[in-house]
Design an enzyme around this catalytic site. Structure first.
Site, PDB file in Angstrom:
ATOM      1  N   ARG A  96       0.832  -1.200   0.000  1.00 29.08           N
ATOM      2  CA  ARG A  96       0.000   0.000   0.000  1.00 29.08           C
ATOM      3  C   ARG A  96       0.867   1.251   0.000  1.00 29.08           C
ATOM      4  NH1 ARG A  96      -4.700   1.829   4.351  1.00 29.08           N
ATOM      5  NH2 ARG A  96      -4.714   4.020   3.733  1.00 29.08           N
ATOM      6  N   ASN A 150     -10.303  -5.081   0.195  1.00 26.30           N
ATOM      7  CA  ASN A 150     -10.489  -4.003  -0.774  1.00 26.30           C
ATOM      8  C   ASN A 150      -9.679  -4.217  -2.045  1.00 26.30           C
ATOM      9  OD1 ASN A 150     -12.332  -2.059   0.025  1.00 26.30           O
ATOM     10  ND2 ASN A 150     -10.943  -1.303   1.635  1.00 26.30           N
ATOM     11  N   CYS A 172     -18.438  -3.393   3.295  1.00 27.49           N
ATOM     12  CA  CYS A 172     -17.684  -2.161   3.485  1.00 27.49           C
ATOM     13  C   CYS A 172     -18.255  -1.473   4.710  1.00 27.49           C
ATOM     14  CB  CYS A 172     -17.841  -1.277   2.262  1.00 27.49           C
ATOM     15  SG  CYS A 172     -17.042   0.308   2.452  1.00 27.49           S
ATOM     16  N   HIS A 202     -17.595   2.319  -2.385  1.00 28.00           N
ATOM     17  CA  HIS A 202     -16.878   3.598  -2.253  1.00 28.00           C
ATOM     18  C   HIS A 202     -17.348   4.612  -3.302  1.00 28.00           C
ATOM     19  CE1 HIS A 202     -13.265   1.839   0.189  1.00 28.00           C
ATOM     20  NE2 HIS A 202     -14.440   1.505   0.678  1.00 28.00           N
ATOM     21  N   TYR A 255     -16.166   8.949   0.145  1.00 26.48           N
ATOM     22  CA  TYR A 255     -15.206   8.890  -0.951  1.00 26.48           C
ATOM     23  C   TYR A 255     -15.560   9.821  -2.109  1.00 26.48           C
ATOM     24  CZ  TYR A 255     -12.705   4.987   1.173  1.00 26.48           C
ATOM     25  OH  TYR A 255     -11.942   4.215   2.017  1.00 26.48           O
TER      26      TYR A 255
HETATM   27 MN   LIG Z   1     -14.689   0.094   2.154  1.00 24.74          MN
END
Ligand SMILES: [Mn+2]
Ligand SMILES: [Mn+2]
Ligand SMILES: [Mn+2]
Ligand SMILES: [Mn+2]
Lengths: 445, 445, 445, 445
Positions: A96, A150, A172, A202, A255
């Site tokens: 990440r 994710n 989520c 998202h 988001y």
């Molecule tokens: Mn999520």
């Protein structure tokens, strides 16, 4: 469902495992558990042992007799599983960090689920979910797969549409957080409100009604920029343009700031980057502190510090979803599932994140109906981007990866675009066997 | 069609009128013209007289006896018209200067047809096209409306879908220019190639085949960045990323540079702006020079200088389209028309720009079939943006205008977005009666 | 296309072969042929030799030097073919006799292409077309497959959608016959008219316009019940209800009589059956007479008697289609091809019969646009019936066969329905290996 | 919803009113009623008074203080209504007698909701529902319209899609009866099962699952032909072909017998007709007997005889629906509502009959997803037939009425088709003002 169940958690060494245990303990009366298997890989062994020991202590401190098994052998764990949850991270947080750093170095958002980072997380994760499903077909053909790895929407689409595992639900925490936070903004309790969500993971919107069917969306929009407005803590809260939201008469998800306020989000990310590194690096530090806490043999409950993480409530959503399936409760949850017409401007077999009833047959989405032009355009474009990403993840097709990049609104289209793609490919070489040929070519340059 | 025809040109004082006359003279054998009416408004009277006199001289120098009428009275002209062409520009070039300057001052592309400028050009133009159609319903109910006022796709969609004028075809010179330039890149003649276009105005792709049905698209992609590659002269030629095009296996239109290479296009526009003002200001200068030329009473043909303008071949396309309708010739042209399934991921009643057969019944599109994911996503998003724009143009809804801005990939989403919108609204107040209330409110601030 | 071509005709022993030869001879200047291979099976050997000898005599009497090869070895013939045409009939006319007799014995129409007979013809033919395509993939991977084996639409759908042979075009003589006959009813020549067709094979409608774009459909409807109205000679001409046609403002195809006047058609078929047996039995007699003629060594042209058959002009359509592909002529033909949105209420990948341009890239349909409610309902229902039939043909699924029967408007839904299905299965056992298990079960009863 | 409610019942003089009253009394705790208005027309005045008096006696015998108002003045009643229910029958049973007799005289099913009779019931009812909505727009703009006037699906489509009354829900007793009867066939209680319905009114299918998500549909299919299998008593129980149902793996509704066993149903109807007249005539007799009972001043409850009518449970469904809206209970009901993608092969704005959650915002359908080919074809064809019918009802277009007849599978397509249509038009002249011109023309012949 009959009899006590066997739960298997892939990526069981995650720092979130205590939340998962707490969720199961809380629901034990409705969801009697026989055994829990936490699976991880060699690289995660130490964390697995630490958090696994805490997990067992949590059950031991509960009134219930449940054994937590720790293993690096996924196939041993999957045998006869009833529910498999996935919370693994291919390449761990170091991957990440690269997802975020490399785009930021070229002045782009490295957003870890929707942007360039999310595309690469999909590239690394989708082949692994495919392998897990291959094992499941053999070892637990009736199990439910509850995915919260994710990018949850794309991973779930790969699992259902491409790997053919229909008994899969993606989760989520974003809708959960909205439903927890927003009622307070209206001086109401969640039980007084009816929530309806539709969109993609998202990238969804929602509406809220009171007991008389009155649409409270406009009122709530006016409070959305307040503190505690329901945006996950990991997202910088650039204020939403209210006139835009009122025109849509829809509440965005956290988001959406990345899209509706792209520049502010990018500026903030670049500033943060200059000052303290990436979000991933902060998370890595937090993780380290959490595992220090977990080592404490006196600890036998989920520490409060965990709730401060961006990923809080993911695990709780998973427990609730499993409970609803097991007890056939027809509970309203917002999950990633096969569209089946619920969002009529998207294909039936696309995975969408929508209000659904969860019961023993899985998730049944509520039909949302037509989207207005702008939201329709956004959704169709984002789904197209997801499709290119998933196809590229499955095939290693470089052109499709580039198409996903160019279409993604969080990836700038400029002379750097292809450089960012190429650098990410090379940086993640170890986890991208499907792109092997192209990566060798890039390295040769 | 029977008998010689009456042509009416709205915006007849345009500098392009000589190209239109040349096109009609060239086709007189197939398209016998009875009379031509050039209509303009008070502000354009001087230009109308200059170019109108040249137009008459051109006909007088031809073997044909055609009278060119000049008038400021649109209704007088429209009476019993057979074909009405539209090439007007509401607010003249001064409005375009504002369309470009205001966004650029805030660091955004002021692209005059697809970006913020295009949205405002639609806001100014669509109400006027509505008025023209109202007159046509009364005065020439069987006439064909050949629109080449930009943004041509949105204006045509308003005319057909919202004002109900089905006998309308929208034109653009971009496909013409591709088909003129590209064969040379392959060392071929246009007659040897089969072209197929699909998309939206200024946002379409095409494919090319040879006489054996072989797809020449890949070969042509490799030449697309060369000089003379078929991009209109008004568009800066930032090179296309070839791997992207090969992945799509489609040839883009020149305007796709604004999307696939956004940063380079913006940088170039900002640089140009810093050095020499906007594109519109250059055009204004060119126009001035052209009208000086037109005044010359010895001139009785289209001066070559006109061909250097970005808008070259628009008028010729219009003449060809009128000829094809009149003579029922089933000619292949790329026009804006009702989709009717030709691009199956868009609604039947959306206006698209596609390869069509032009005959006495109008334009019949060729079915293109499904688009791959990425192009589907782009098209659906752009059409959604067009829909918001058209709805805002029709209703004066500020929220929809803002939604169009936020969705448009050429408009940055940041703290300036709404400011640009507001400044453009105030700047164009005179031509935006539908936004009157909002503009007063903005001015009061 | 480059160089002289190799043509292969599967079912070359058909009585229609002389029409095919005539069609090729007529077009030789545009379509230079190198060699023709007529392929048949052991059971058709005698007919193959008779008609093959005539075919060679026809070429020998022409100015062109073409060799006609006769073979029972399909693979030998297919090697390096450029065009493959299919005109075979699995089970010969005896199978058709059963298709017609068995339903009629239970009081149902045994219609050989759209009714129960058509469903069984599909069951017998689709597996064979699959085998041919398997050979083609190996032996002539670039060849065009021109199918005129009935039910032409379903066989073409199987070839393209299920067996993956995209270079396939399906043909029928019904549109040809309409375009040959109808202009006379209006006192016009075909060259003065523009025809547009859309629908499914043996279930399409059309519209006609004059040179000024005027819709002549209403006028033509008023003549449609006259003698010579364009219905194939094999269809009984129960008069169409004119008010229905005027409401649709569409011209039906001859086969629509079976739907719009079902009772009259059934009554006539039953009457004919009582008097002289089935249509198939008449055809068998005609065939016998034709082959007697063909044996005449003095005959070196297509005898006029052949034109009286219901299938006249099929072969000519095939020759014209091949010519159009070879010479890239963009000719308007009505063919079965991938929908691609042309009829927007049907799926992109359904095969439809529509006005198309035939060129070197194959058939490109013209977008027809939305159908009015009633025609939309008819088409969607018929396509669903075709889908059940094709799926049953591919899988031998009895339930799907029954669903096709029940949905088909020409099959009565009563206590006999399943009996007719079962009797046909048993009767055609030899040609239905995919239904082997079910047939054994039925025979055991 | 706040405060006690005002209920208005159009067609209040119906014999079903006691069931409605019983339903409201039973639910009074959840649904406090302020007043009930029973509205009827002059012709129904006597029945209104009889049943109205019984209604008041029922409330007087209950613990609740509710006043039943009787009126012939619809506008007086509608003022400030909260819920309006419609159970009127234009032309009373005498009209239904004609709907059935006239087709039967020509050898056709006169089926009163789906066949020729249903088409004419729609023609008579839709204009009246339009007038009621016009009144509602003025007098009770926030009221809910709960329609159970047949053909319930088409009337609801007209109300929502054409007259624009979005707060409308259509009801039918068929799903209720299935859910009441079927569990017994499996030895289960309804509470143990999950039901999912999808389709059109009187043309839907359903599936049943147990608490573990197991699909019980196959098991239930095997019992469907047993007595008490859930088919309304008014429908003759020709046995369903079980292999067909197993192939679909869907449970049909009782009305599907008319389609899957058309001949048996027609034979039975003709036989019944020869012996004892039409179903309508039997009903008329039953009604007469019921009203004799209702006159008894000692009667203060719904007499058991009413439950034997085909229409039983309609009113109860209405009461339940109103309760669910009022108390925002999110109850699962099967209702006619806007599709919104729930059945993805039908338009968003079509009215469908599907499993929905009923709450204060109305009915929200559960997304069913794609239908298999055959059911898709059936549904699309039936919806097309409904659309033609509704359009004809709104416009008086004779051609569309004929198209609906020809498309309807229960109307034979033969020389009599148009005669039946014409005779019905003339017979119902009084109630068909929209067809006035055509009817005069027919009478003149
Ligand atoms: Mn999520
Ligand atoms: Mn243009
Ligand atoms: Mn045919
Ligand atoms: Mn009903």
């Amino acid at each position: 469902m009959k009899g006590p169940v066997k739960i298997v958690t892939i990526g069981g060494g995650s720092s979130y495992t205590p939340e998962l245990m707490e969720g199961f303990i809380k629901r034990y009366q409705d969801l009697p558990i026989r055994e829990i298997w936490l699976v991880d890989i060699e690289d995660g062994k130490e964390k697995l042992e630490i958090v696994g020991a805490l997990a067992q202590r949590m059950w031991d401190a509960s009134p219930y007799d449940v054994k937590v098994h720790l293993t690096l052998d996924r196939r041993e764990a999957l045998k006869d599983a009833d529910f498999v949850t996935t919370q693994f991270r291919v390449g761990l947080l170091d991957a990440r960090i690269k997802d975020e750093r490399i785009p930021l170095l070229h002045g782009m958002l490295g957003q870890e689920t929707n942007g360039a980072g999310g595309i690469f997380k999909a590239f690394r994760t989708i082949p692994v979910i495919g392998q897990i499903i291959e094992d499941m077909k053999e070892l637990c053909p009736n199990a439910w797969l509850i995915n919260f790895t994710n990018p949850s929407g794309m991973v779930t689409e790969a699992a259902i549409k491409h790997f053919g595992w229909e008994r899969c639900i993606g989760l989520c925490n974003v809708p959960t957080i909205s439903m927890m936070a927003e009622p307070r903004l209206l001086g109401k309790d969640l039980s007084e409100l009816t929530y309806r969500f539709a969109g993609l993971n998202h990238f969804h919107w929602h509406k809220v009604y009171d007991r008389d069917g009155k649409d409270l969306t406009p009122e709530l929009i006016d409070h959305i920029n307040e503190a505690g407005g329901g945006t996950p803590v990991n997202i910088y809260q650039a204020p939403f343009p209210l006139e835009l939201l009122h025109s849509m008469n829809l509440l965005p998800c956290g988001y959406h700031r990345y899209y509706y306020q792209k520049q502010a989000m990018l500026d903030h990310a670049l500033e943060e980057f200059r000052q303290g590194g990436t979000r991933a690096e902060q998370v890595k530090q937090t993780e380290k502190e959490l595992f220090e806490l977990y080592k404490n043999p006196q600890l036998h409950e989920k520490p409060v510090q965990l709730s401060k993480r961006g990923g809080a409530y993911y695990s709780d959503a998973a427990c609730e979803c499993i409970r609803a399936i097991y007890s056939n409760s027809r509970t309203h949850m917002v999950v990633s599932t096969r569209n089946n017409g619920a969002i009529s401007c998207l294909d039936d077999d696309s995975i969408v994140e929508v209000s659904s009833l969860i019961s023993a047959t899985g998730a049944q989405p509520l039909a949302w109906g037509p989207m207005p032009s702008a939201e329709k355009g956004w959704l169709q474009m984002m789904k197209a981007m997801e499709e290119c990403t998933i196809q590229a993840a499955l095939t290693g097709d470089y052109g499709l990866a580039l198409e996903a990049f160019v279409l993604n609104p969080l990836v700038e289209n400029n002379a750097e675009t292809q450089r960012v793609l190429d650098e990410l490919l090379v940086a993640h070489e170890k986890y991208l066997p499907q792109f092997h040929g192209k990566i060798q070519q890039l390295k040769a340059k």
